[in-house]
Design a protein around this motif. Structure first.
Motif, PDB file in Angstrom:
ATOM      1  N   LEU A 126      -7.676   8.539   0.281  1.00  0.00           N
ATOM      2  CA  LEU A 126      -7.074   9.601   1.087  1.00  0.00           C
ATOM      3  C   LEU A 126      -6.082  10.428   0.283  1.00  0.00           C
ATOM      4  N   LEU A 180     -13.929   2.697   6.336  1.00  0.00           N
ATOM      5  CA  LEU A 180     -13.447   1.576   5.519  1.00  0.00           C
ATOM      6  C   LEU A 180     -13.219   0.286   6.322  1.00  0.00           C
ATOM      7  N   ALA A 231     -17.441   5.534   0.955  1.00  0.00           N
ATOM      8  CA  ALA A 231     -16.792   4.507   1.770  1.00  0.00           C
ATOM      9  C   ALA A 231     -17.413   3.135   1.556  1.00  0.00           C
ATOM     10  N   ILE A 246     -11.684   6.938   5.752  1.00  0.00           N
ATOM     11  CA  ILE A 246     -10.715   6.079   6.439  1.00  0.00           C
ATOM     12  C   ILE A 246     -11.337   5.439   7.679  1.00  0.00           C
ATOM     13  N   THR A 291       0.828  -1.208   0.000  1.00  0.00           N
ATOM     14  CA  THR A 291       0.000   0.000   0.000  1.00  0.00           C
ATOM     15  C   THR A 291       0.862   1.257   0.000  1.00  0.00           C
ATOM     16  N   MET A 302      -7.907   2.988   1.540  1.00  0.00           N
ATOM     17  CA  MET A 302      -7.428   4.147   2.292  1.00  0.00           C
ATOM     18  C   MET A 302      -6.408   4.940   1.482  1.00  0.00           C
TER      19      MET A 302
END
Length: 543
Positions: free
Chosen positions: A169, A345, A400, A342, A40, A165
Motif C-alpha cells: 500500500l 491479502l 496479492a 489490501i 508494521t 499491506m
C-alpha cells in the motif's frame, strides 16, 4: 498467554526447548496481533518515505537552488545506505539483540527525518538521507523476522498479510500523498510526518516486543566480527545502487564513472560471496541458498520487486507524459490497485495455512502475467481514468497472491536462529528487484522509443500514401482556421511529429509490459524446483 509452553507437569522448561516455541510462536506474553500491528507501523512509515520523496524533487531542487540532476542524489543516497544495511541486519541483531537493533533503527529514522526536514543545503540533506537509509534499512527485515518468530507456521500467513499491506500500500499511495503535502504545505513536511510516528512506534515497541530465547543465546555466545565481509558488501551494494540509479542518466557504460563503479561492484560482490561461503561466522549466510526453497523464493521475490516497482513508475509516467494527468490524478489511478491488494491479502493469508503456498504463487504469477499482456492490448492515449484504474486493479489481483506465499515459502526448512538472516536477504531481494525494475523501465523505454521512431520514420516520406494523406488533411485544416499555406504546412508537420513521437513512446511502453509479462510467466515453472512444505502448508522453520 506467553508463547513459551510448559511441560505437561506444569513446570517451565529452562531454557525453553526449540520445539515449544516453534509450534506456538514466541510472544513474550503479549498479544501476537498487537505485536504485528506495532512493528508494521514503522515499516509502513519507511516504505512510504521511499516513494513519497520522489514527487518532491523539483520542489527540493528549487528551494535549495540546485539542478534537477543534483537533487536526485537525495534518492540515491538513501538507496545506497538502505541497501547496505538490509542484508547485514540479521547479523547486527544477533550481536546487539533484535529488539535493541529494531528500536535503534526507528530512533535513527525518526531523528534523521527531522534533520532532513530542517536541512539548510543539499549537502546536509544528502548526509541526513544517508543516516535515514541506515535506520530504515533495518526496519523491514527486523519486522519480518519478529513476525516469523511470533507466529507459528500455521498462522504465519496472516501475519505476513499484515506486513504485506504496509509494503504494497505504501508505494501506491506515496506519490499521491507526497504530491498533496508538497503542493499544500512544503516538501519539508514529507520528512516531518515521520517524527510523531517514530515516537509512537518506539514507545509501543518497547512495551510489546521481546527477543526469543534462541536470539538471546546467539547474543550471549559472541562471535568475531567479519570486517572483510562487512567492507566487501558495503562497497559492492553501495556502488551497485549508484550504477542502477544513475546509469540511464549518465548513458550507462559510455561514461567512465558508471564503468568504474560497475567493475567495483562486480568484483566486490563476487569476492563477498566467495569469502562469506568459506567464513566460519559470516555476516550474511550465503549457504542458505543451498536450500532450494530459499533460493527460488528469493528469485521470485526479486521478480516481484521488478514488476511491482517497475509498473509503479511506468503507469503514472505514461498517464502524466502522454495523457496529461497531474501527479495526484496518476497516483489516484494507482491507489485503487493498492486497496484491492489490501482486501485480498487477508484471504490469501488464511489460505496459506490450508493450501500449498506454491499453488498460490503459481496463480499469482500467472494472473500477473495475464494482466500485463492484457495491458499491452489496452494501453493507449484514448483510455479514460476508469480504464487506467482497471488496468492496475487487474494486475493487483495477481500481486496479492505473491507476497505472502513467497514470504512463507522462504522460511521453509530454515532453523529459527536463521530467521533474521532470511528476512534480511529476502527484503534485499525485493528492494534490489525494485531498483532493477526502475532502472530497466527508464532505460528500456528510452532505447525502444528510439527504435520505434526509426521504424516509423521510414514511413514519413512523400512516397508513403497514408502519410501524405494525413499531412494534406492537417494542412487543409490549418488553412481553414486562417493560417497561410506555408504556416499551415509547418503546423501540419509539427502536429504529425508530435503524433509520431507519442506513437513511438506508446509502443515502447507496450514493449516493457511484454518483457515483464514474460518474466512473470517464467516464474511458474521455477516452482517445479521447490519442495512441497510438509503437511501441504508452511512447515515449521526448523524442520
Amino acid at each position: 498467554m506467553t508463547a513459551v509452553a510448559t511441560a505437561d507437569s506444569g513446570v517451565p522448561s529452562a531454557p525453553p526447548a526449540r520445539a515449544q516455541y516453534l509450534t506456538t510462536g514466541w510472544t513474550g506474553g503479549r498479544n501476537p496481533w498487537a505485536i504485528a500491528l506495532v512493528v508494521t507501523m514503522a515499516t509502513f512509515m519507511e516504505v512510504l518515505d521511499t516513494s513519497i520523496a520522489n514527487v518532491s524533487l523539483p520542489h527540493i531542487a528549487g528551494d535549495l537552488s540546485v539542478s534537477q540532476d543534483e537533487s536526485t542524489w537525495v534518492l540515491t543516497s538513501y538507496l545506497v545506505s538502505n541497501a547496505i544495511v538490509l542484508p547485514i541486519s540479521g547479523w547486527i541483531s544477533s550481536k546487539v539483540g533484535r529488539k535493541r537493533f529494531y528500536m535503534s533503527c526507528v530512533a535513527i529514522f525518526a531523528i534523521s527525518s527531522f534533520l532532513c526536514g530542517i536541512a539548510p543545503s543539499l549537502g546536509a540533506l544528502i548526509f541526513f538521507r544517508v543516516l535515514q537509509g541506515l535506520g530504515g534499512g533495518g526496519l523491514g527485515p527486523s519486522e519480518q523476522s519478529i513476525l516469523a518468530d511470533t507466529f507459528p507456521p500455521a498462522k504465519r500467513g496472516m501475519a505476513f498479510a499484515v506486513y504485506g499491506m504496509a509494503v504494497v500500500l505504501a508505494p501506491a499511495i506515496g506519490p499521491t500523498l507526497g504530491g498533496f503535502i508538497t503542493d499544500h504545505y512544503s516538501w519539508r513536511w514529507v520528512f516531518f510526518i515521520n517524527v510523531p510516528v517514530g515516537i509512537v512506534s518506539m514507545f509501543l515497541s518497547n512495551h510489546f516486543v521481546t527477543d526469543p530465547p534462541h536470539l538471546k543465546n546467539l547474543k550471549e555466545r559472541g562471535q568475531p566480527i567479519d570486517y572483510i565481509g562487512l567492507s566487501l558488501i558495503a562497497v559492492g551494494l553501495g556502488t551497485l545502487e549508484v550504477v542502477l540509479d544513475k546509469g540511464q542518466e549518465d548513458d550507462w557504460f559510455h561514461t567512465p564513472f558508471i564503468g568504474w563503479f560497475s567493475g567495483i561492484a562486480a568484483v566486490a560482490l563476487v569476492s563477498f560471496v566467495v569469502w562469506e561461503y568459506r567464513h566460519k561466522h559470516p555476516i550474511v549466510d550465503v549457504r542458505l541458498f543451498q536450500n532450494r526453497n530459499f533460493a527460488a523464493s528469493n528469485v521470485m521475490m526479486f521478480t516481484l520487486g521488478v514488476v511491482l516497482f517497475g509498473t509503479t513508475v511506468l503507469l503514472p509516467q505514461y498517464m502524466q507524459v502522454l495523457m496529461g494527468y497531474t501527479a495526484e490524478q496518476a497516483g489516484m489511478a494507482l491507489s485503487a490497485g493498492g486497496f484491492v491488494v489490501i482486501m485480498l491479502l487477508p484471504f490469501v493469508g488464511r489460505a496459506v495455512g490450508k493450501v500449498d503456498p506454491r499453488a498460490l504463487i503459481a496463480f499469482g504469477f500467472a494472473a500477473s502475467s495475464a494482466a500485463l499482456f492484457y495491458m499491452t492490448t489496452h494501453l493507449n492515449q484514448g483510455m479514460d481514468f476508469k480504464q487506467a484504474t482497471l488496468l492496475r486493479v487487474y494486475q493487483s489481483v495477481g500481486l496479492a497472491f505473491l507476497f505472502v506465499p513467497i514470504n512463507t515459502l522462504v522460511y521453509n526448512g530454515v532453523p529459527p536462529e536463521k530467521n533474521n538472516a532470511v528476512s534480511g536477504i529476502v527484503n534485499l531481494s525485493r528492494n534490489m528487484g525494485g531498483d532493477v525494475g526502475i532502472a530497466f523501465v527508464t532505460t528500456f523505454l528510452a532505447r525502444r522509443s528510439q527504435a520505434h521512431e526509426a521504424t516509423l520514420a521510414a514511413h514519413t516520406s512523400s512516397f508513403d500514401p497514408p502519410f501524405q494523406s494525413r499531412l494534406t488533411q492537417l494542412t487543409a485544416g490549418f488553412e481553414h482556421s486562417g493560417a497561410s499555406a506555408t504556416t499551415a504546412a509547418h503546423k501540419a508537420l509539427g502536429a504529425l511529429y508530435g503524433q509520431f513521437v507519442q506513437q513511438a513512446t506508446t509502443l515502447a511502453y507496450i514493449d516493457v509490459l511484454e518483457v515483464m509479462g514474460v518474466a512473470t510467466a517464467l516464474m511458474v515453472p521455477l516452482l517445479l524446483f521447490t519442495q512441497k512444505p510438509k503437511g501441504g502448508g508452511p512447515a515449521p522453520g526448523g524442520h
